[in-house]
Design an enzyme around this catalytic site. Sequence first.
Site, PDB file in Angstrom:
ATOM      1  N   ARG A  69     -25.873  16.774 -17.346  1.00  0.00           N
ATOM      2  CA  ARG A  69     -24.750  17.052 -15.881  1.00  0.00           C
ATOM      3  C   ARG A  69     -24.313  18.183 -16.312  1.00  0.00           C
ATOM      4  O   ARG A  69     -23.406  18.607 -17.003  1.00  0.00           O
ATOM      5  CB  ARG A  69     -24.997  15.530 -16.011  1.00  0.00           C
ATOM      6  CG  ARG A  69     -26.052  14.216 -15.438  1.00  0.00           C
ATOM      7  CD  ARG A  69     -26.480  15.246 -13.975  1.00  0.00           C
ATOM      8  NE  ARG A  69     -27.017  13.628 -13.261  1.00  0.00           N
ATOM      9  CZ  ARG A  69     -28.296  14.778 -13.687  1.00  0.00           C
ATOM     10  NH1 ARG A  69     -29.278  15.529 -14.299  1.00  0.00           N
ATOM     11  NH2 ARG A  69     -29.005  13.368 -13.239  1.00  0.00           N
ATOM     12  N   HIS A 129     -31.139  23.404 -11.139  1.00  0.00           N
ATOM     13  CA  HIS A 129     -31.140  22.200 -11.631  1.00  0.00           C
ATOM     14  C   HIS A 129     -32.984  21.895 -11.983  1.00  0.00           C
ATOM     15  O   HIS A 129     -32.879  20.635 -11.075  1.00  0.00           O
ATOM     16  CB  HIS A 129     -30.262  21.081 -11.089  1.00  0.00           C
ATOM     17  CG  HIS A 129     -30.150  19.913 -11.225  1.00  0.00           C
ATOM     18  ND1 HIS A 129     -29.279  19.318 -10.913  1.00  0.00           N
ATOM     19  CD2 HIS A 129     -31.107  19.008 -11.947  1.00  0.00           C
ATOM     20  CE1 HIS A 129     -29.340  18.109 -11.412  1.00  0.00           C
ATOM     21  NE2 HIS A 129     -30.881  17.829 -11.863  1.00  0.00           N
TER      22      HIS A 129
END
Length: 314
Positions: free
Chosen positions: A229, A277
Amino acid sequence: MSLLLAMTGWHVEDWRARFAALLPDMPVVILGEPFDRRSVHYVASWKHPEGSLSGLPNLAAVFSLGAGVDHLFADTRLPEVPIARVVDPDLTTRMSEYVVLHCLRYLRQQPRYDRQQIDKSWEDDRNQPAARAVRVGIMGLGELGQDAARKLKVMGFDVAGWSRSPKTIDGLATFSGSDGMVDFLGRTDILVSLLPLTPDTRGLIDAKLLAGLAQGGRLGGPFLINAGRGRLQVEADILAALEAGTLKGATLDVFETEPLPAESRLWAHPAVTVTPHNAAMSEPEAIATLIAAQIRRLEAGEPLEHVVDPARGY
Ligand code: NDP
Ligand code: OXD
């Protein structure tokens, strides 16, 4: 009884079609369209808007459409029902492909040859370390970290892992907790982050952590790959370490702010690889199949699988 799809940034129609085919007896409703809130028994969420899941009186479970659940716990009004996440071979395989790809890029010095090609420069210093001489350290030895470790070992890398609780894994040097951190970092040439975002891991990849990585390795200095993350990393500290030469390169799939703002210096940094991502995207065919099976389990009175612990945050 219906399934509510509550997502931002993904193609909701692909998911609606897939769930409708898998659960023909269950109406699929979409957040943002009119629906009867009392009918909703299940929610499948990816970054639903804060508070949008409150006022669902018959809600029985919330499914994260990804492996991570930080997007759910970010909602301070999240209903107190069981939460399950994605654990699926399709997603796991995608992540291991990403990790192996980028470790091999660093092992085989591909970023350097990409630059040489632009300059039409034929330079070969005959320095090609063997994979066994390169130490990869994986932070996070869960579903994704353990699979990546196995596949990196097949490629010949010297692999270690770090987790919250101690582990014994065949063929893997393991470290845990803050006590194990210094030794783990000190034997790491390529640091791979596959940690969840929790209050304990936020901002972990900072100047102090980067300064602990091995400097004497066969790659001439350490590299970072973060596919966990973005909020695990302090981007200003990564840039400072790259500029100081104590970090040789970084491959980042996740960022403090997503999408990565145009003004971020990471975009154009010669030692940084940016991916949007998607190291391991949730593919509707595979992931809707997993969630539909979970719903069928609940309907049959069987326990939910892959339930997360709200107290741990993952
Ligand atoms: P798991 O829950 O299976 O594993 C998490 C691992 O992190 C565990 O080994 C756990 O330790 C460790 N961990 C958690 N907190 C700490 C801590 N404070 N200190 C040390 N170790 C810690 O998760 P997955 O492997 O399935 O997924 C990991 C993350 O990958 C997701 O949460 C998500 O953020 C990210 N992800 C990113 C994707 C992308 O496309 N970029 C796609 C999918 C996931 P322990 O074993 O002791 O519990
Ligand atoms: C996930 C993600 O958590 O795609 O699955 O980030």
